[in-house]
Design a protein around this motif. Structure first.
Motif, PDB file in Angstrom:
ATOM      1  N   GLU A 211       0.804  -1.189   0.163  1.00 32.10           N
ATOM      2  CA  GLU A 211       0.012  -0.049  -0.086  1.00 32.10           C
ATOM      3  C   GLU A 211       0.927   1.285  -0.058  1.00 32.10           C
ATOM      4  O   GLU A 211       0.274   2.245  -0.242  1.00 32.10           O
ATOM      5  N   PHE A 212       2.147   1.278   0.395  1.00 33.39           N
ATOM      6  CA  PHE A 212       3.067   2.425   0.294  1.00 33.39           C
ATOM      7  C   PHE A 212       4.459   1.873   0.350  1.00 33.39           C
ATOM      8  O   PHE A 212       4.635   0.818   0.710  1.00 33.39           O
ATOM      9  N   VAL A 233       2.687   6.696  -2.072  1.00 30.43           N
ATOM     10  CA  VAL A 233       1.269   5.831  -1.439  1.00 30.43           C
ATOM     11  C   VAL A 233       0.227   5.676  -2.789  1.00 30.43           C
ATOM     12  O   VAL A 233      -0.367   6.652  -3.090  1.00 30.43           O
ATOM     13  N   PRO A 234       0.492   4.716  -3.597  1.00 31.42           N
ATOM     14  CA  PRO A 234      -0.221   4.494  -4.939  1.00 31.42           C
ATOM     15  C   PRO A 234      -1.744   4.217  -4.521  1.00 31.42           C
ATOM     16  O   PRO A 234      -2.677   4.506  -5.296  1.00 31.42           O
ATOM     17  N   GLY A 235      -1.868   3.597  -3.327  1.00 32.40           N
ATOM     18  CA  GLY A 235      -3.535   3.330  -2.909  1.00 32.40           C
ATOM     19  C   GLY A 235      -4.393   4.752  -2.497  1.00 32.40           C
ATOM     20  O   GLY A 235      -3.662   5.648  -2.724  1.00 32.40           O
ATOM     21  N   GLN A 236      -5.257   4.298  -1.626  1.00 32.33           N
ATOM     22  CA  GLN A 236      -6.017   5.413  -1.025  1.00 32.33           C
ATOM     23  C   GLN A 236      -6.030   5.603   0.304  1.00 32.33           C
ATOM     24  O   GLN A 236      -6.854   6.347   0.795  1.00 32.33           O
ATOM     25  N   ILE A 237      -5.086   5.126   0.937  1.00 38.47           N
ATOM     26  CA  ILE A 237      -4.892   5.309   2.514  1.00 38.47           C
ATOM     27  C   ILE A 237      -4.226   6.210   2.787  1.00 38.47           C
ATOM     28  O   ILE A 237      -3.573   6.996   1.938  1.00 38.47           O
ATOM     29  N   PRO A 273      -3.689   3.043  10.369  1.00 40.98           N
ATOM     30  CA  PRO A 273      -4.612   1.918  11.157  1.00 40.98           C
ATOM     31  C   PRO A 273      -4.680   0.799  10.259  1.00 40.98           C
ATOM     32  O   PRO A 273      -5.136  -0.411  10.460  1.00 40.98           O
ATOM     33  N   GLN A 274      -4.734   1.060   8.637  1.00 40.66           N
ATOM     34  CA  GLN A 274      -4.963   0.008   7.940  1.00 40.66           C
ATOM     35  C   GLN A 274      -3.883  -0.925   7.544  1.00 40.66           C
ATOM     36  O   GLN A 274      -4.012  -2.059   6.986  1.00 40.66           O
TER      37      GLN A 274
END
Length: 571
Positions: A211-212, A233-237, A273-274
């Motif tokens: 996720e990062f 951070v390629p995702g949405q977190i 937290p994810q």
């Protein structure tokens, strides 16, 4: 008895499914054995390594049998072991009692060749008949061959599965290695440290799911601040940058690849937290940590394959990054050194100008006095004798031009050196140097002789070579004056060979012993008193000569003098 014969004649093979397993064979053998004669307990024990292990059991005592079989020591029942070891039928009555079958009073153990044992037992004292024994022995012979076929089939299946698994692993590994080689080839072609780190990060998705990713790098202690901190951070977190930096440094302190799992349960900085797992791979160079590669995932952990590949990538990237980082530092140091040398040369020139002041003043006074006398004389006779006045004005003009040339040479010498090489004649450079310093040498009582033939041009900086020659002439002057010979002499010669143009400056001064000669080009080494010379040491002189594509040699004999030889290749 009729039933037992019928069961035996039916044959084990007819009951087998296609591609039977050891379990299939054992269950059918046990079923047939129970049809041959009645019993309370029936079991097949197979040899695994050096231990007897229960394969199929139908018995009131099967719980204790399974427990004994899985305890690691195997089945230790003496009469079962004896039947297998001696390869003969053993009756329970021979030993009197059994541990596993404590309540049974009659029993029979038939070896299945060297593969295992078939056991039948009952709680009554009625022994198994001879007819049953013969039928059970025949059944065990068939069981041996059936088990051999099942094991062979199972081995073949296992082999095929292993080959397929190995093939998949090899193909995956080959793809990973090929990708690693491609990325490293791309990275090694880069010359900017920041681009190296960015390129490594952009290709991480080839080998891991995350996720990062973050990369820390630079000349730092483990707990120090990095020169570079890249974070993607390629995702949405939502990611806590400070927490990511802290946990990366924490992992880097171990000096090895670290994988934090179950992040939500750990009292560590939480990037998000994810994020459930964080992988930190150190980047090392010259035996010290210079950074790390960090990745975070919502998965419970990173796989072993991912850890190994990313650790290898981090080490390779760290090595190349460090080489480029050092190269930048060396380049900066080189630029600083060049600037310092230029400042030193300029300072040395100005110091030389101060030393030349007396000689230059004399050079200026002579034509200046002649010019003044000529002008005064011309003014007195201008009306009565115009021809003589014109002649005197011409002499004044000539003296003025001479003054202009001296000042121009002095200004040209004192100006900052431009880093440009052009075709330069050594004989002209020596003449210019002698015009500046020659008068000063005469005032010091030093005779200067020169043999300056016209030679081919060399590719060099005229002003820098002039400074070198003035420095060498000044060194020679100091050497002859410190010795005090009757006829202090400096000799300057310019000549050419088949492939070089050479300049030698010799003196009959003090000379140098071997120990002093060895240190002649050492920075800051000097035998002069403070304040003497131009301040341009032989180490810098050699640097200037080599920068102008030349070589410098020093030959010296104590008490006899020194010769400095400069050699330049023709362009």
């Amino acid at each position: 008895m009729e039933d037992s014969k019928r069961v035996e004649s039916a044959g084990l093979a007819e009951m087998m499914p296609d591609n039977p397993t050891v379990k299939d064979v054992s269950e059918r053998v046990l079923w047939l054995a129970r049809q041959i004669d009645w019993c309370d307990s029936a079991a097949i024990f197979l040899l695994q390594g050096s231990k007897l292990v229960a394969e199929v059991v139908r018995s009131p005592y099967q719980a204790s049998i399974w427990q004994a079989s899985s305890g690691g020591l195997g089945i230790q029942e003496p009469f079962l072991v004896r039947a297998l070891k001696e390869r003969r039928v053993v009756r329970l009555e021979e030993d009197g009692s059994a541990q596993l079958f404590a309540e049974e009073r009659a029993g029979i153990a038939i070896p299945i060749h060297d593969s295992g044992v078939l056991y039948l037992g009952r709680r009554t004292a009625e022994p198994f008949s001879e007819e049953s024994r013969v039928a059970l022995v025949a059944l065990c012979r068939q069981a041996y061959f059936a088990l051999a076929v099942a094991r062979l089939s199972s081995s073949q299946d296992d082999l095929e599965r292993e080959e397929a698994s190995s093939r998949r692993i090899a193909e995956s590994l080959l793809a990973s290695v090929t990708g690693m080689v491609e990325v490293m080839s791309e990275i090694l072609a880069l010359t900017d440290p920041l681009e190296v780190l960015q390129c490594a990060g952009d290709n991480l998705a080839r080998w891991a799911d995350f996720e990062f990713w973050a990369i820390l790098a630079g000349e730092m202690e483990v707990a120090g601040e990095p020169d570079y901190f890249l974070l993607e951070v390629p995702g949405q977190i939502e990611l806590d940058r400070e927490a990511t930096l802290k946990i990366s440094k924490l992992g880097l302190q171990s000096g090895r690849t670290v994988s934090f799992m179950n992040m939500e349960r750990l009292t560590l900085p939480q990037p998000s937290p994810q994020i459930r797992s964080v992988l930190i791979c150190p980047m090392q160079a010259e035996g010290k940590a210079i950074g790390c590669l960090s990745l975070g995932s919502v998965r419970a952990c990173f796989s072993k394959h991912e850890r190994e590949l990313l650790s290898t990538l981090a080490l390779q990237v760290g090595s190349h990054f460090w080489n480029l980082h050092l190269r930048e530092q060396v380049s900066e140091a080189h630029r600083s050194l060049q600037l310092s040398q230029a400042q030193l040369i300029q300072s040395s020139k100005m110091a030389a100008v101060g030393q030349l002041a007396a000689g230059v003043a004399h050079e200026l006074n002579t034509p200046l006095g002649a010019m003044n006398l000529a002008i005064e004389g011309a003014m007195r006779i201008l009306e009565t004798k115009p021809d003589r006045a014109l002649s005197r004005l011409e002499r004044a003009l000539k003296s003025g031009n001479q003054l202009r040339d001296i000042v121009a040479k002095l200004l040209h010498y004192s100006k900052k050196t431009e880093d440009e090489h052009q075709e330069t004649r050594l004989d002209e450079v020596v003449r210019d140097a002698l015009e500046l310093i020659g008068r000063q040498l005469q005032l010091d009582g030093v005779e200067v002789r020169s043999e300056l033939v016209e030679v081919p041009s060399v590719l060099a900086n005229h002003n820098e070579l002039q400074q070198v020659i003035i420095n060498l002439l000044t060194n020679a002057r100091d050497a002859v004056l410190s010795r005090g010979p009757e006829e202090p002499l400096i000799m300057a010669q310019v000549y050419s060979t088949e492939s070089t143009v050479e300049l030698s400056i010799s003196d009959n001064g003090t000379g140098m012993d071997d120990k002093t000669l060895e240190r002649a080009f050492e920075p800051f080494f000097t035998t002069k008193e403070v304040g003497r010379g131009t301040g341009l040491g032989l180490s810098v002189t050699r640097e200037i000569v080599e920068r102008n594509h030349g070589l410098i040699e020093v030959l010296s004999t104590p008490g006899e003098g020194t010769t400095v030889l400069l050699k330049f290749k023709e362009p």
